[in-house]
Design a protein around this motif. Sequence first.
Motif, PDB file in Angstrom:
ATOM      1  N   ALA A  61      11.804   6.447 -20.517  1.00 39.65           N
ATOM      2  CA  ALA A  61      10.545   7.113 -20.165  1.00 39.65           C
ATOM      3  C   ALA A  61       9.581   6.122 -19.536  1.00 39.65           C
ATOM      4  O   ALA A  61       8.909   6.433 -18.544  1.00 39.65           O
ATOM      5  CB  ALA A  61       9.921   7.744 -21.408  1.00 39.65           C
ATOM      6  N   MET A  62       9.534   4.921 -20.070  1.00 40.68           N
ATOM      7  CA  MET A  62       8.601   3.944 -19.512  1.00 40.68           C
ATOM      8  C   MET A  62       9.073   3.426 -18.161  1.00 40.68           C
ATOM      9  O   MET A  62       8.262   3.020 -17.330  1.00 40.68           O
ATOM     10  CB  MET A  62       8.377   2.783 -20.484  1.00 40.68           C
ATOM     11  N   LEU A  63      10.389   3.426 -17.939  1.00 38.20           N
ATOM     12  CA  LEU A  63      10.870   3.056 -16.601  1.00 38.20           C
ATOM     13  C   LEU A  63      10.372   4.065 -15.569  1.00 38.20           C
ATOM     14  O   LEU A  63      10.156   3.731 -14.413  1.00 38.20           O
ATOM     15  CB  LEU A  63      12.401   2.997 -16.580  1.00 38.20           C
ATOM     16  N   VAL A  64      10.199   5.299 -15.996  1.00 39.28           N
ATOM     17  CA  VAL A  64       9.656   6.311 -15.083  1.00 39.28           C
ATOM     18  C   VAL A  64       8.137   6.217 -15.014  1.00 39.28           C
ATOM     19  O   VAL A  64       7.544   6.112 -13.934  1.00 39.28           O
ATOM     20  CB  VAL A  64      10.063   7.728 -15.550  1.00 39.28           C
ATOM     21  N   ALA A  65       7.509   6.225 -16.209  1.00 37.31           N
ATOM     22  CA  ALA A  65       6.051   6.352 -16.247  1.00 37.31           C
ATOM     23  C   ALA A  65       5.345   5.059 -15.855  1.00 37.31           C
ATOM     24  O   ALA A  65       4.264   5.098 -15.274  1.00 37.31           O
ATOM     25  CB  ALA A  65       5.604   6.781 -17.644  1.00 37.31           C
ATOM     26  N   GLY A  66       5.947   3.932 -16.155  1.00 39.93           N
ATOM     27  CA  GLY A  66       5.286   2.658 -15.871  1.00 39.93           C
ATOM     28  C   GLY A  66       4.971   2.493 -14.394  1.00 39.93           C
ATOM     29  O   GLY A  66       3.799   2.450 -14.008  1.00 39.93           O
ATOM     30  N   PRO A  67       6.006   2.400 -13.541  1.00 41.83           N
ATOM     31  CA  PRO A  67       5.718   2.185 -12.124  1.00 41.83           C
ATOM     32  C   PRO A  67       4.948   3.340 -11.489  1.00 41.83           C
ATOM     33  O   PRO A  67       4.004   3.087 -10.719  1.00 41.83           O
ATOM     34  CB  PRO A  67       7.108   2.057 -11.488  1.00 41.83           C
ATOM     35  N   LEU A  68       5.318   4.566 -11.822  1.00 37.46           N
ATOM     36  CA  LEU A  68       4.623   5.692 -11.193  1.00 37.46           C
ATOM     37  C   LEU A  68       3.166   5.754 -11.642  1.00 37.46           C
ATOM     38  O   LEU A  68       2.260   5.964 -10.831  1.00 37.46           O
ATOM     39  CB  LEU A  68       5.337   7.009 -11.508  1.00 37.46           C
ATOM     40  N   GLY A  69       2.947   5.556 -12.929  1.00 34.85           N
ATOM     41  CA  GLY A  69       1.580   5.621 -13.442  1.00 34.85           C
ATOM     42  C   GLY A  69       0.721   4.486 -12.905  1.00 34.85           C
ATOM     43  O   GLY A  69      -0.373   4.700 -12.387  1.00 34.85           O
ATOM     44  N   LEU A  70       1.252   3.268 -13.006  1.00 42.34           N
ATOM     45  CA  LEU A  70       0.477   2.112 -12.551  1.00 42.34           C
ATOM     46  C   LEU A  70       0.262   2.172 -11.040  1.00 42.34           C
ATOM     47  O   LEU A  70      -0.842   1.905 -10.547  1.00 42.34           O
ATOM     48  CB  LEU A  70       1.184   0.811 -12.953  1.00 42.34           C
ATOM     49  N   GLY A  71       1.339   2.527 -10.307  1.00 44.18           N
ATOM     50  CA  GLY A  71       1.214   2.625  -8.850  1.00 44.18           C
ATOM     51  C   GLY A  71       0.158   3.651  -8.460  1.00 44.18           C
ATOM     52  O   GLY A  71      -0.699   3.385  -7.609  1.00 44.18           O
ATOM     53  N   SER A  72       0.195   4.810  -9.108  1.00 43.66           N
ATOM     54  CA  SER A  72      -0.815   5.831  -8.812  1.00 43.66           C
ATOM     55  C   SER A  72      -2.205   5.295  -9.084  1.00 43.66           C
ATOM     56  O   SER A  72      -3.137   5.492  -8.295  1.00 43.66           O
ATOM     57  CB  SER A  72      -0.587   7.076  -9.676  1.00 43.66           C
ATOM     58  N   ALA A  73      -2.327   4.590 -10.212  1.00 41.62           N
ATOM     59  CA  ALA A  73      -3.647   4.054 -10.573  1.00 41.62           C
ATOM     60  C   ALA A  73      -4.118   3.051  -9.527  1.00 41.62           C
ATOM     61  O   ALA A  73      -5.279   3.085  -9.098  1.00 41.62           O
ATOM     62  CB  ALA A  73      -3.589   3.396 -11.951  1.00 41.62           C
ATOM     63  N   ILE A  74      -3.219   2.165  -9.106  1.00 42.34           N
ATOM     64  CA  ILE A  74      -3.618   1.149  -8.116  1.00 42.34           C
ATOM     65  C   ILE A  74      -4.029   1.833  -6.824  1.00 42.34           C
ATOM     66  O   ILE A  74      -5.056   1.506  -6.227  1.00 42.34           O
ATOM     67  CB  ILE A  74      -2.464   0.154  -7.863  1.00 42.34           C
ATOM     68  N   TYR A  75      -3.243   2.828  -6.415  1.00 38.17           N
ATOM     69  CA  TYR A  75      -3.595   3.488  -5.159  1.00 38.17           C
ATOM     70  C   TYR A  75      -4.954   4.182  -5.287  1.00 38.17           C
ATOM     71  O   TYR A  75      -5.823   4.019  -4.439  1.00 38.17           O
ATOM     72  CB  TYR A  75      -2.528   4.500  -4.742  1.00 38.17           C
ATOM     73  N   LEU A  76      -5.106   4.923  -6.377  1.00 42.81           N
ATOM     74  CA  LEU A  76      -6.357   5.674  -6.528  1.00 42.81           C
ATOM     75  C   LEU A  76      -7.566   4.752  -6.626  1.00 42.81           C
ATOM     76  O   LEU A  76      -8.616   5.017  -6.046  1.00 42.81           O
ATOM     77  CB  LEU A  76      -6.289   6.559  -7.784  1.00 42.81           C
ATOM     78  N   SER A  77      -7.382   3.655  -7.348  1.00 44.94           N
ATOM     79  CA  SER A  77      -8.556   2.811  -7.595  1.00 44.94           C
ATOM     80  C   SER A  77      -8.835   1.838  -6.452  1.00 44.94           C
ATOM     81  O   SER A  77      -9.992   1.546  -6.159  1.00 44.94           O
ATOM     82  CB  SER A  77      -8.362   2.077  -8.924  1.00 44.94           C
ATOM     83  N   ARG A  89       0.822  -1.200   0.000  1.00 47.61           N
ATOM     84  CA  ARG A  89       0.000   0.000   0.000  1.00 47.61           C
ATOM     85  C   ARG A  89       0.862   1.258   0.000  1.00 47.61           C
ATOM     86  O   ARG A  89       0.633   2.194  -0.765  1.00 47.61           O
ATOM     87  CB  ARG A  89      -0.905  -0.022   1.230  1.00 47.61           C
ATOM     88  N   SER A  90       1.906   1.246   0.841  1.00 47.11           N
ATOM     89  CA  SER A  90       2.730   2.458   0.896  1.00 47.11           C
ATOM     90  C   SER A  90       3.530   2.633  -0.384  1.00 47.11           C
ATOM     91  O   SER A  90       3.793   3.756  -0.812  1.00 47.11           O
ATOM     92  CB  SER A  90       3.662   2.463   2.106  1.00 47.11           C
ATOM     93  N   LEU A  91       3.894   1.504  -1.003  1.00 44.13           N
ATOM     94  CA  LEU A  91       4.605   1.591  -2.281  1.00 44.13           C
ATOM     95  C   LEU A  91       3.719   2.280  -3.327  1.00 44.13           C
ATOM     96  O   LEU A  91       4.166   3.188  -4.038  1.00 44.13           O
ATOM     97  CB  LEU A  91       4.956   0.174  -2.745  1.00 44.13           C
ATOM     98  N   MET A  92       2.473   1.877  -3.379  1.00 45.57           N
ATOM     99  CA  MET A  92       1.538   2.466  -4.351  1.00 45.57           C
ATOM    100  C   MET A  92       1.321   3.950  -4.031  1.00 45.57           C
ATOM    101  O   MET A  92       1.288   4.790  -4.913  1.00 45.57           O
ATOM    102  CB  MET A  92       0.197   1.722  -4.327  1.00 45.57           C
ATOM    103  N   LEU A  93       1.181   4.204  -2.738  1.00 44.29           N
ATOM    104  CA  LEU A  93       0.976   5.600  -2.333  1.00 44.29           C
ATOM    105  C   LEU A  93       2.183   6.440  -2.708  1.00 44.29           C
ATOM    106  O   LEU A  93       2.051   7.577  -3.167  1.00 44.29           O
ATOM    107  CB  LEU A  93       0.709   5.679  -0.828  1.00 44.29           C
ATOM    108  N   SER A  94       3.391   5.855  -2.540  1.00 44.30           N
ATOM    109  CA  SER A  94       4.567   6.655  -2.857  1.00 44.30           C
ATOM    110  C   SER A  94       4.665   6.908  -4.352  1.00 44.30           C
ATOM    111  O   SER A  94       5.163   7.942  -4.780  1.00 44.30           O
ATOM    112  CB  SER A  94       5.833   5.993  -2.318  1.00 44.30           C
ATOM    113  N   ALA A  95       4.165   5.967  -5.163  1.00 40.51           N
ATOM    114  CA  ALA A  95       4.141   6.221  -6.611  1.00 40.51           C
ATOM    115  C   ALA A  95       3.314   7.472  -6.904  1.00 40.51           C
ATOM    116  O   ALA A  95       3.736   8.365  -7.644  1.00 40.51           O
ATOM    117  CB  ALA A  95       3.558   5.024  -7.354  1.00 40.51           C
ATOM    118  N   LEU A  96       2.147   7.514  -6.293  1.00 42.78           N
ATOM    119  CA  LEU A  96       1.293   8.690  -6.476  1.00 42.78           C
ATOM    120  C   LEU A  96       1.970   9.922  -5.890  1.00 42.78           C
ATOM    121  O   LEU A  96       1.982  10.999  -6.505  1.00 42.78           O
ATOM    122  CB  LEU A  96      -0.058   8.441  -5.795  1.00 42.78           C
ATOM    123  N   GLY A  97       2.575   9.745  -4.708  1.00 40.67           N
ATOM    124  CA  GLY A  97       3.239  10.864  -4.048  1.00 40.67           C
ATOM    125  C   GLY A  97       4.363  11.420  -4.901  1.00 40.67           C
ATOM    126  O   GLY A  97       4.479  12.643  -5.074  1.00 40.67           O
TER     127      GLY A  97
END
Lengths: 316, 396, 307
Positions: free
Chosen positions: B104-120, A33-41
């Motif tokens: 670019a995908m090394l940056v956008a992949g994890p950050l984008g997917l992680g953000s999506a997982i957290y948000l959803s 969970r914190s990993l995902m949150l940090s991605a968004l952060g």
Amino acid sequence: MALTTVGGASNATRRVEDEIFRRGRDLKGTSFRSLMLSALGVSILILIVLIVDVFVDGWSVLSTRLPDFITGTLRSQSSSDALGISQGLLGSLWIAVFVTVLSFPIGVAAAIYLEEYAPRNLLTKTIDIAIRNLAGVPSVVYGLLGLFLFVQTNNGNSTLYAGGITLAILVLPIVVITSAEAIRAVPSSLRQGAYGVGATKWDVIRTQILPFAAPGILTGSLLSLSRAVGEAAPLILVGAITGRLAPRGGSFVSLDQLGDRFTAMPIVIVGWVQESGRDPGFAAAAGAAIVVLLALVVMMNSVAVTLRNYFENKRG
Amino acid sequence: MANISIPPTLVGSARRERPTIESLAGPRSRARKEKFIRSIFFSAALVSIAISALIVISLVREASVFIFEIEWAQTWGQNGWFPRTGTYDMPTLLVSSLIVTVVAMLVAGPLGLGSAIYLSEYASRRTRAFLKPVLEVLAGVPSVVLGFFALFFISPQVIERIGRNGWWVIGAVMVVVYVLLVGGWARRLVKRDIETPIAVQLKRVATLTVLVATGLVLIWWVNNVAGSSDVASPDFFSVKRSGQLAAAAVGVGILTIPLVASVSEDALASVPDELRTASAGLGARKFTTTVQVVLPAAVSGIVAAFIIGISRALGETMVVFMAGGAADAAQFTSSPFDGGLTMTAGMASLATGTDNVVGEGLTFQSLYFVGLVLFVLTLALNIAAGRFVSRVREQY
Amino acid sequence: MVGLRTSSKKTLKGQLVSAEETTTEVADVEVDRTVDVIKEPVPMEIADEDLVFKASDLSVFYGDFRAVRNVDMRIKRNEITALIGPSGCGKSTVLRSFNRMNDLIPTARVEGELLYQGVDLYDERVDPVEVRRRIGMVFQKPNPFPKSIYDNVAYGPRVAGRKKGLDDVVESSLKKAALWEEVKDRLNDSAIGLSGGQQQRLSIARAIAVDPEVLLMDEPCSALDPIATARIEELMAEIKDEYTILIVTHNMQQAARVSDRTGFFSVEVDEENDRRTGLLVEYTTTEKLFSNPDDERTENYITGRFG
Ligand SMILES: Nc1ncnc2c1ncn2[C@@H]1O[C@H](COP(=O)(O)OP(=O)(O)OP(=O)(O)O)[C@@H](O)[C@H]1O
Ligand SMILES: [Mg+2]
């Protein structure tokens, strides 16, 4: 299981609760969970750093001479007191006009056709595929199209209308897709009710579909407008970078400018960034210009997003 | 007869005469008007086909001149992209494009997917309502702004500060993590072996990450602190100018985050809630539900998100043009830390180099040739992504 | 006055909603229908000049799926005709084909003949818009437009090009729909704020406002409580002299109460591809259908022995 002693009871209860709530043991879950949150952060942090950075870079200009900067013109020396972005603003304004006049009506009309009229046949499918794929074509390719259509046919002279129409074409698929989405959200009970009392198709579109879909269409249109205003690559291809838009016949905005060479906000920024190699003072000017551009674009986007959220909430 | 039986007070049916085929046909003017309006909407819809056709025509027409007239030796195995002198080495552009896209995908992949997982999956409604618009603002940032940011911030403050060696290690770690995660996950999907605890893999990945991170810090220390003295006074937001593919690529990646995030989030949102409830009902934790139920169910959409991201990164022009560290020509390079031109940046710089690109040998045509290659590549990617998206739709 | 009488006392299951529900949820209730259904008998025959609809061998398809087959029906002027039958037997489909609302479903297609006062409704020269202005429709779920009450009622006349005298039309339509007293002081309020029953009466007013000859009602009371239902039923009885009404209902008591004629639809299942096609099993006066049906399937359905 019978619990006899008090201590035993609380211990057992604790264990059962732990079991049920998995208290304190869900390390995996918590770290995921914190990993995902940090991605968004991190994503949001980047945005903040970016905004701070352009502000800091442009601060020397923004803090001392913002009004002059907005009314000033393009100069060869960054130290010039008359340096400013008025031509860029004017060009971007013109581009917004082109998008509003061309993309909005055509895009919304195409969306209405696809959602309300189109029979299920090969042609409709082709149109649909065309729009979807156009939305994914890199913007620089639209620049090639503009170059081919408007510049080559004009003896290689780049003009304001070339840039304007090119960007209008670029955002057209976005307008179509977002409008179609908004139209699809119109409840079919409204259509049925209207048709049921003898409304014609145009009546239904005019009195039910468009009013209901208007907020969604407006949102999509604003988003595409801000996209067009921030877009640079196609303009570079149609030759905006060497252009300077000047007032004509004494007025700041005039139809005669349509055939002139031109520039736009993003192009001004690119130009100054390039010049900053020769004259580092231009970096600050570019930073300040970015702040102005960002303010415009973020404003349009925020209005669009707020509008959409407002109506989404209102309709549940 | 019929009318006699109806009381005279009535207005409804009594007032109307019996319908005839003519009266039911309605006024002809109405039919004409409706037809006319329909034809207007129809022509608006046809515009998209016309634009598509024009794009293809313009690309093919000029590119074919290039294809037929160029000496093919000039397009392969040369030492760089020098369009003004007639050297059009495609690998120079292609390799740079590849580097930028991968980074670019090394940056956008994890950050984008992680953000999506957290948000959803995790965020409460209120957090979501607040954070999602922020991502949408990021989506609206013009690419010239990222170009500026890459040139004046990412490059001097992020890329050069950590140093090449550091980045090689970071990049390698990320690739390893990717391969482990995706590989392990794919294997599990193939075997459908629910028992295999993903935790074991995660643990391995975590250990590895910690190890590598330690090494990284060491390298960074060697690179910067031990070797040079000016790190002691980092004025972070000072205007420094430098550029290389890596910085541009990170900028492109940042631009791509919101796209990856929003498409992934759509995919996650389309997973029916019953699956989550059912999984929770079996006693699975949120983590297990997310990783073993929701992500596998959304996998097509997530793949689509990555493909769309790749396509976007490949087509991004301005960031590389401004921060890629090359002007209108570029030496061949396979290092992200050199300056270089991607296909897009190559086109943009060709168009800015002079007032007028028309009529200089095949220079003008080369623009369209590169454009055609780019168009075909992105089109293929988009079609592939569309396939995956429609697979999601079919499923639910 | 003759009581509508069942041949013998039969068990009628409460309010029949669907075949599935009857078997599981609804308890058996003894209903003596001689008590609550008393009405004038209607003659079997329909004179030509009173014939509003004449459906001959009508079939409706969705794509290549035949939803309803071979419907033969004659609808009499100023009568209320009810269509009953189990869910999915095509009642709505048939009803929608009577004012060409099926045209809005891209795959829908009609075979056979449907005459409206002697004119073929599916003649290619016929404009569905014109048809719908003469044959109005009230839907199952109240569907007020997100506009004011006034604008809802005035909608039909407006799209028909009427600009003057709208106030009178709105007032008389709302009066006929028995809604005027409740809304006359707030005609400019949004129609969304009305209660479900009021919304449904508004839908009726909206349909009436275009001055149609026929009203098609597809389960107009299914979303309403008993009191609102009673009001709509009263309303139908009141306006019956001015309109020809076709009503689809799942409530057999409602059909028995309000209608003059009733058509019973059923489904036959094709064993091969498990496709269900609806058909008109029996169509006769309401009195006969509920007291002495000819067909065994009708008998089973109205007595709750569905099979
Ligand atoms: N738009 C449509 N497209 C395809 N099939 C449809 C459509 N509408 C209805 N059908 C099918 O036609 C058949 C009849 O449907 P219809 O809605 O007319 O039944 P009904 O008797 O009104 O049922 P209910 O009592 O549940 O309202 C059903 O099998 C249904 O699945
Ligand atoms: Mg129905």
